[in-house]
Structure formats: C-alpha cells, structure tokens
Design a protein around this motif. Structure first.
Motif, PDB file in Angstrom:
ATOM      1  N   GLY A  36       6.063  13.759   0.394  1.00 11.41           N
ATOM      2  CA  GLY A  36       6.055  15.346  -0.037  1.00 11.41           C
ATOM      3  C   GLY A  36       5.534  15.014  -1.575  1.00 11.41           C
ATOM      4  O   GLY A  36       5.608  15.793  -2.488  1.00 11.41           O
ATOM      5  N   SER A  37       4.930  13.537  -1.417  1.00 10.58           N
ATOM      6  CA  SER A  37       4.066  13.850  -2.502  1.00 10.58           C
ATOM      7  C   SER A  37       2.514  13.467  -2.808  1.00 10.58           C
ATOM      8  O   SER A  37       1.909  12.631  -3.281  1.00 10.58           O
ATOM      9  N   VAL A  38       2.060  14.024  -1.743  1.00 10.86           N
ATOM     10  CA  VAL A  38       0.765  13.902  -1.360  1.00 10.86           C
ATOM     11  C   VAL A  38      -0.241  14.348  -2.069  1.00 10.86           C
ATOM     12  O   VAL A  38       0.052  15.783  -2.260  1.00 10.86           O
ATOM     13  N   HIS A  39      -0.575  14.020  -4.036  1.00 13.47           N
ATOM     14  CA  HIS A  39      -0.906  15.002  -4.127  1.00 13.47           C
ATOM     15  C   HIS A  39      -2.692  14.067  -4.178  1.00 13.47           C
ATOM     16  O   HIS A  39      -3.612  13.636  -4.095  1.00 13.47           O
ATOM     17  N   GLU A  40      -3.829  15.228  -4.102  1.00 15.40           N
ATOM     18  CA  GLU A  40      -5.107  15.197  -4.995  1.00 15.40           C
ATOM     19  C   GLU A  40      -5.645  13.929  -5.956  1.00 15.40           C
ATOM     20  O   GLU A  40      -4.360  14.714  -6.964  1.00 15.40           O
ATOM     21  N   THR A  41      -6.158  13.186  -5.432  1.00 16.53           N
ATOM     22  CA  THR A  41      -7.223  12.247  -7.055  1.00 16.53           C
ATOM     23  C   THR A  41      -6.884  12.983  -7.667  1.00 16.53           C
ATOM     24  O   THR A  41      -6.555  12.630  -8.928  1.00 16.53           O
ATOM     25  N   ASP A  42      -7.776  13.693  -8.090  1.00 21.40           N
ATOM     26  CA  ASP A  42      -8.080  14.469  -9.397  1.00 21.40           C
ATOM     27  C   ASP A  42      -6.807  15.377  -9.872  1.00 21.40           C
ATOM     28  O   ASP A  42      -6.907  15.716 -10.625  1.00 21.40           O
ATOM     29  N   PHE A  78     -11.049   3.593 -13.724  1.00 20.44           N
ATOM     30  CA  PHE A  78      -9.898   3.265 -14.011  1.00 20.44           C
ATOM     31  C   PHE A  78      -9.453   5.257 -13.874  1.00 20.44           C
ATOM     32  O   PHE A  78     -10.245   5.988 -13.407  1.00 20.44           O
ATOM     33  N   GLY A  79      -7.918   5.127 -13.914  1.00 17.62           N
ATOM     34  CA  GLY A  79      -7.092   5.924 -14.163  1.00 17.62           C
ATOM     35  C   GLY A  79      -6.894   6.314 -12.771  1.00 17.62           C
ATOM     36  O   GLY A  79      -5.468   5.211 -11.352  1.00 17.62           O
ATOM     37  N   SER A  80      -6.466   7.179 -11.784  1.00 25.17           N
ATOM     38  CA  SER A  80      -5.916   7.485 -10.532  1.00 25.17           C
ATOM     39  C   SER A  80      -6.567   6.960  -9.536  1.00 25.17           C
ATOM     40  O   SER A  80      -7.634   7.116  -8.501  1.00 25.17           O
ATOM     41  N   PRO A  81      -5.241   5.735  -8.137  1.00 22.11           N
ATOM     42  CA  PRO A  81      -6.122   5.289  -7.379  1.00 22.11           C
ATOM     43  C   PRO A  81      -5.713   6.106  -6.448  1.00 22.11           C
ATOM     44  O   PRO A  81      -4.913   7.341  -6.339  1.00 22.11           O
ATOM     45  N   PRO A  82      -7.172   6.398  -5.675  1.00 25.55           N
ATOM     46  CA  PRO A  82      -7.301   7.336  -3.987  1.00 25.55           C
ATOM     47  C   PRO A  82      -6.119   7.263  -3.491  1.00 25.55           C
ATOM     48  O   PRO A  82      -5.712   5.887  -3.158  1.00 25.55           O
ATOM     49  N   ARG A  83      -5.658   7.522  -2.788  1.00 26.15           N
ATOM     50  CA  ARG A  83      -4.754   7.666  -1.476  1.00 26.15           C
ATOM     51  C   ARG A  83      -4.795   6.728   0.052  1.00 26.15           C
ATOM     52  O   ARG A  83      -6.572   7.371  -0.167  1.00 26.15           O
ATOM     53  N   PHE A  84      -4.514   5.660  -0.148  1.00 28.98           N
ATOM     54  CA  PHE A  84      -4.718   5.139   0.867  1.00 28.98           C
ATOM     55  C   PHE A  84      -4.479   5.069   2.614  1.00 28.98           C
ATOM     56  O   PHE A  84      -2.791   5.414   2.305  1.00 28.98           O
ATOM     57  N   VAL A 128       0.702  -1.089  -0.211  1.00 31.96           N
ATOM     58  CA  VAL A 128       0.054  -0.037  -0.113  1.00 31.96           C
ATOM     59  C   VAL A 128       0.326   1.185   0.078  1.00 31.96           C
ATOM     60  O   VAL A 128       0.796   2.088  -0.956  1.00 31.96           O
ATOM     61  N   ARG A 129       1.615   1.312   0.990  1.00 36.02           N
ATOM     62  CA  ARG A 129       3.066   2.209   1.200  1.00 36.02           C
ATOM     63  C   ARG A 129       3.504   2.854  -0.896  1.00 36.02           C
ATOM     64  O   ARG A 129       3.604   3.764  -1.666  1.00 36.02           O
ATOM     65  N   ALA A 130       3.771   1.443  -1.771  1.00 40.83           N
ATOM     66  CA  ALA A 130       4.195   1.466  -3.119  1.00 40.83           C
ATOM     67  C   ALA A 130       3.702   2.132  -3.623  1.00 40.83           C
ATOM     68  O   ALA A 130       3.275   3.190  -4.288  1.00 40.83           O
ATOM     69  N   LEU A 131       1.738   2.215  -3.501  1.00 42.90           N
ATOM     70  CA  LEU A 131       1.012   1.851  -4.250  1.00 42.90           C
ATOM     71  C   LEU A 131       0.795   3.822  -4.210  1.00 42.90           C
ATOM     72  O   LEU A 131       0.514   4.096  -5.187  1.00 42.90           O
ATOM     73  N   ASN A 132       0.477   4.800  -3.420  1.00 43.59           N
ATOM     74  CA  ASN A 132       0.215   5.133  -2.669  1.00 43.59           C
ATOM     75  C   ASN A 132       2.204   6.301  -3.306  1.00 43.59           C
ATOM     76  O   ASN A 132       1.342   7.776  -3.510  1.00 43.59           O
TER      77      ASN A 132
END
Length: 363
Positions: free
Chosen positions: A263-269, A187-193, A143-147
């Motif tokens: 430093g890479s916590v971006h909104e899914t949109d 489809f597209g970006s997963p949310p941050r978990f 999950v950390r790697a996915l984020n």
C-alpha cells in the motif's frame, strides 16, 4: 536487534564569523594520533571529508543505542576541545552560516576525481550530512527495505532539517543542504526496484554512462551501501547535538523493520516533490502520506511514524528515549527552527552561542 552505524559530518568554522576554516586534517591528527581511529586504537574512525574544513566521524557497528551514544559524545567532546584551542567551533549543521572564499577540496585521488566530475559545483559544495547504516545481511531484503522506507524519507527530512542559513543570510529553507544537493544527478528519492539485480544494473548503467564516477557516488536519500551489508539512509542534515542524532538513528533502525511495504507504492516524482516540501518548510510542510499518498501535515505524520515504529522500538528498548526526544523536537523545533530562534534573538552572536554550547562527554 540488528546492528547499525552512524556517520556524522562536521564543519570547522571560525569562532567569530562562522566561516569555514581548513582545519580538517589537523583535527584528524589531533583526535586519532595518526591512527585514523578514535580514540587512538579504538572503535570509531575519524576521516577526511570532501572539503578541508570538514571531518567525518563514524561509529563502529553497534547493537545498543547506548554504545553509539558513548562513541558520539566522546568524539564530539574531543572535537569541540580541538576547535576551541584553534579559535574555531566544530558544528553539526547541514550548511555553515558563512561561506567566504571557495572551498578547498581535500587532496586525494578519489576527491580529485569527484571534484573534476562536479566542476564548478565543488567551489560551493559546503554541505554536511548524517548517514545511518542499518545492517541487513540478505541482499534481497535490503532492496525490500529500501522500497519500504522510500515514502518515509520526506518526513525524516522534515524532522532533521538543520540548514536554515548560508552565505550569512536566511535561505528561507529548512534544509538548504537538500537544495544544494539537488544539483547532483541522483539526489533525492531512489526509484522503486524490483530486486537486487535491478538495483545493481541501474547503478552500473549510471556509471557506464558517466552520470556518476563510481557506485560509491550514488547520492540518493537512501541507498544500498557499496561497502557494507547495510541499507544507508542519507536524507539527514548534520545535527546540532548528539541527542538529535540518536533519535534519528533509533527511528531509522526501527523503521527499516516495521515500515509497511504494502500500500506504499508511490511514484518517484511524488516522493521527490514531498522531499522538496520538507526541505522548504521543515516540520510545517504538507507532505505525502507515507501509506495512502494523500496530503498530510508533517507534525501529524510524526504520530504515524511513532505508531509504526513502536513495536521495534519497544523490542530494542529505545521507545522511551524516542518518545522523550520526539516530544523535545516538537516543543523546541528541529535544528533549522532552533537556528532561526537563536539568530532572531541575537543575530550571529545567538548562532555562535547555539553552536558553541559544550557537548556533554560520554558517561
């Protein structure tokens, strides 16, 4: 280095019109001798895909890029020979050039269930992808790697975009497959978990709400595999040649272990709109900087990707290969650019020549 695996989807097309032909089942029988493995009794597998004009080849889990290369080239060479004998071509493209009649769904309980779920979408769902699995034994680490890889997905799409044509015309997009896939709910970006429980609770809720038929139908551009202890990157179009596939696989494995999480916590949109830009413009897109979130040209972001992954690539022994093939893609273009160049020079005959280029056999 950790193990990884590659899944490539191919379309079988009429050699003259480049329209899909229902040869998938015959190709699987010819390549596997009915065993399902390739070569028969070997390490890789050749499987049915959603439409009867498609086949999928999956390598076995490997540690060295050379092992994957041997399996990929052997299968591509055999599939090319089969197609030629049936007046067809086996193509690694995100979408076929010509579509013709509605696609025929492969007969199976699961694909029938998916077809009913998709409704009319099934008739035009001519898409071929490349999936790279990176083994991560610990569930929380997956999950950390996915984020961590989420904000890099648009750049990976820009680099791999390879579906410029559909319905016998230029779509105006570098990855038309990605646009078609946007009709699917996830489809597209997963949310941050937050953690693995959050991931599985989210997927379970979507299944219970009948948004997706099962956990294996999660179609985010990257996901936790429902079958293996892997992070699965699914953002890529199918690739024209094995060299392109190997480049992306090497980058995936390296990125999973070197992408900066802080430093890479971006909104899914924000990730989602950057994915659209990558699908539209490919390597000429302006994307979201994977760390700062500011606008950055895709070609400049490739330098950042190179610097970020260099330590892991050096450790795996893949740095020289990645540098060589990145330089080639920057010079000759991604698959979409090469398709357009071939079509611009000679029309459908140019595309036919591009996709009919013999695949080198394994060394």
């Amino acid at each position: 280095m950790t193990r990884f695996g590659i899944e490539e989807e191919f379309a079988l097309l009429d050699e003259e019109t480049l329209v899909p032909v229902p040869l998938g089942g015959a190709a699987i029988d010819a390549l596997t001798g009915g065993t399902g493995t390739f070569p028969p009794g070997g390490a890789g597998t050749v499987k049915k895909e959603f439409l009867t004009s498609q086949v999928e080849f999956a390598t076995s889990p490997v540690q060295a890029l050379a092992e994957a290369e041997s399996q990929l080239r052997m299968c591509r060479s055999a599939l090319t020979d089969f197609a030629r004998a049936h007046r067809a071509v086996a193509v690694g493209m995100g979408t076929p050039f010509g579509v013709g009649p509605a696609g025929t769904v492969t007969a199976s309980d699961r694909y029938g269930k998916i077809a009913r779920w998709l409704g009319l979408i099934s008739d035009t769902h001519h898409v071929n992808g490349l999936h790279v699995h990176v083994e991560i034994p610990d569930a929380e680490a997956r999950v950390r790697a996915l984020n961590a890889v989420r904000p890099w997905l648009p750049l990976l799409l820009a680099l791999s975009a390879n579906s410029a044509f559909a319905d016998a015309r230029d779509t105006g997009h570098a990855s038309w497959r990605s646009i078609i896939m946007r009709r699917l709910p996830l489809f597209g970006s997963p949310p941050r978990f937050i953690d693995v429980d959050h991931y599985h609770a989210t997927v379970d809720r979507l299944v219970r709400a009948h948004v997706i038929p099962d956990a294996a139908s999660v179609s985010w551009a990257a996901r936790i595999s429902a079958r293996y202890p892997t992070l699965e990157l699914r953002v890529f179009d199918a690739q024209l040649c094995a060299d392109d596939t190997l480049l992306l696989a090497a980058l995936c494995r390296a990125l999973v272990f070197t992408a900066p999480a802080e430093g890479s916590v971006h909104e899914t949109d924000a990730v989602q709109t950057s994915l659209w830009a990558a699908a539209r413009w490919g390597m000429d897109a302006t994307l979201m900087h994977p760390v700062s979130g500011e606008p950055i040209p895709a070609r400049s972001a490739i330098d950042l990707l190179r610097r970020t992954t260099a330590p892991a690539l050096e450790e795996s022994g893949d740095l020289a290969l990645v540098n060589e093939h990145l330089a080639r893609v920057l010079r000759d273009g991604n698959g979409a650019e090469r398709q357009r160049a071939a079509h611009r020079d000679s029309g459908i005959a140019g595309l036919r020549a591009l996709v009919s280029t013999p695949q080198p056999a394994a060394a």
